[in-house]
Write a protein that holds these residues in place. Sequence first.
Motif, PDB file in Angstrom:
ATOM      1  N   UNK A 142       0.815  -1.220   0.000  1.00 40.87           N
ATOM      2  CA  UNK A 142       0.000   0.000   0.000  1.00 40.87           C
ATOM      3  C   UNK A 142       0.847   1.268   0.000  1.00 40.87           C
ATOM      4  N   UNK A 143       1.666   1.443  -1.022  1.00 40.50           N
ATOM      5  CA  UNK A 143       2.605   2.573  -1.055  1.00 40.50           C
ATOM      6  C   UNK A 143       2.316   3.572  -2.169  1.00 40.50           C
ATOM      7  N   UNK A 144       1.381   3.266  -3.070  1.00 41.83           N
ATOM      8  CA  UNK A 144       1.184   4.116  -4.249  1.00 41.83           C
ATOM      9  C   UNK A 144      -0.005   5.066  -4.065  1.00 41.83           C
ATOM     10  N   UNK A 145       0.014   5.817  -2.959  1.00 46.46           N
ATOM     11  CA  UNK A 145      -1.141   6.646  -2.619  1.00 46.46           C
ATOM     12  C   UNK A 145      -0.975   8.112  -2.999  1.00 46.46           C
ATOM     13  N   UNK A 146       0.192   8.507  -3.507  1.00 43.11           N
ATOM     14  CA  UNK A 146       0.380   9.868  -4.006  1.00 43.11           C
ATOM     15  C   UNK A 146       1.377   9.837  -5.154  1.00 43.11           C
ATOM     16  N   UNK A 147       1.346  10.875  -5.969  1.00 46.31           N
ATOM     17  CA  UNK A 147       2.236  10.920  -7.135  1.00 46.31           C
ATOM     18  C   UNK A 147       3.706  10.946  -6.705  1.00 46.31           C
ATOM     19  N   UNK A 148       4.026  11.787  -5.718  1.00 43.64           N
ATOM     20  CA  UNK A 148       5.414  11.914  -5.292  1.00 43.64           C
ATOM     21  C   UNK A 148       5.914  10.643  -4.619  1.00 43.64           C
ATOM     22  N   UNK A 149       5.079  10.037  -3.761  1.00 47.73           N
ATOM     23  CA  UNK A 149       5.501   8.808  -3.099  1.00 47.73           C
ATOM     24  C   UNK A 149       5.695   7.685  -4.114  1.00 47.73           C
ATOM     25  N   UNK A 150       4.821   7.614  -5.097  1.00 42.01           N
ATOM     26  CA  UNK A 150       4.975   6.596  -6.138  1.00 42.01           C
ATOM     27  C   UNK A 150       6.276   6.783  -6.904  1.00 42.01           C
ATOM     28  N   UNK A 151       6.604   8.032  -7.235  1.00 49.47           N
ATOM     29  CA  UNK A 151       7.845   8.304  -7.953  1.00 49.47           C
ATOM     30  C   UNK A 151       9.051   7.813  -7.162  1.00 49.47           C
ATOM     31  N   UNK A 152       9.111   8.158  -5.880  1.00 47.23           N
ATOM     32  CA  UNK A 152      10.263   7.790  -5.048  1.00 47.23           C
ATOM     33  C   UNK A 152      10.306   6.279  -4.803  1.00 47.23           C
ATOM     34  N   UNK A 153       9.166   5.698  -4.464  1.00 48.25           N
ATOM     35  CA  UNK A 153       9.117   4.267  -4.193  1.00 48.25           C
ATOM     36  C   UNK A 153       9.479   3.457  -5.431  1.00 48.25           C
ATOM     37  N   UNK A 154       8.908   3.830  -6.566  1.00 51.08           N
ATOM     38  CA  UNK A 154       9.152   3.055  -7.782  1.00 51.08           C
ATOM     39  C   UNK A 154      10.619   3.121  -8.180  1.00 51.08           C
ATOM     40  N   UNK A 155      11.244   4.277  -8.017  1.00 50.58           N
ATOM     41  CA  UNK A 155      12.668   4.383  -8.312  1.00 50.58           C
ATOM     42  C   UNK A 155      13.490   3.421  -7.471  1.00 50.58           C
ATOM     43  N   UNK A 156      13.207   3.373  -6.166  1.00 45.47           N
ATOM     44  CA  UNK A 156      13.925   2.473  -5.267  1.00 45.47           C
ATOM     45  C   UNK A 156      13.656   1.011  -5.620  1.00 45.47           C
ATOM     46  N   UNK A 157      12.390   0.675  -5.839  1.00 44.11           N
ATOM     47  CA  UNK A 157      12.018  -0.710  -6.089  1.00 44.11           C
ATOM     48  C   UNK A 157      12.587  -1.217  -7.412  1.00 44.11           C
TER      49      UNK A 157
END
Length: 211
Positions: A142-157
């Motif tokens: 449950x990490x894709x709840x905002x545009x900015x968080x998705x950008x940062x999380x997806x880069x790391x993942x």
Amino acid sequence: MTVQFVLDNTHLRPVPLTPEVRLRLADEAIELWERTETDQGTAMPPPFWAFAWAGGQALARYTLDNPHLISGRTVLDLAAGSGLVAIAAMKAGAARVTAVEIDELAVAAIAVNAEANDVAVTPLLADVLEQEPDGEVILAGDIFYSREMTRRMLGYLRRAARAGATVLVGDPGRAYLPREHLTLLAEYDVPVPQTLEDTPVKRTTVWSVNP
């Protein structure tokens, strides 16, 4: 103080989709949100640690049902919340699990919940998203709840996936789910508190992250 706040505002109970795991969970969402601001200061993050979110439940269920992905490996649970996914990974046979959070109350809750389930999880208070990924398996619910968080999380993942890690995420249909970078693995109907999701059951998916 943080551990006592967790204990005072939650009760130990089985998680609906993963009854093998018991967590300290809040009875009511809005009251605890308000109490967190009043008792801990307005700078504290919302009490995401006090609820079994659908994405985490689905990912924990998938982890428990597929121990071959976890057994004997080092695991990082990212944005760990209550520690549900981290605990499931230990129960699935992980060699070591680190549960990362940016909220000190979540770190306290992870420690309390790991002890309640008689497993060893290492809670880590840190923002690791700009660091090099660390772990043979990376899990995130449950990490894709905002545009900015998705950008940062997806880069790391995706960096983790390119480095050879198995990277799995659970998602209950959040607006910023980056489907084009994911491969669908499983779907579940997950019981959730209606005060959080406006529905008693959320259709929730588990995905692997593509390099």
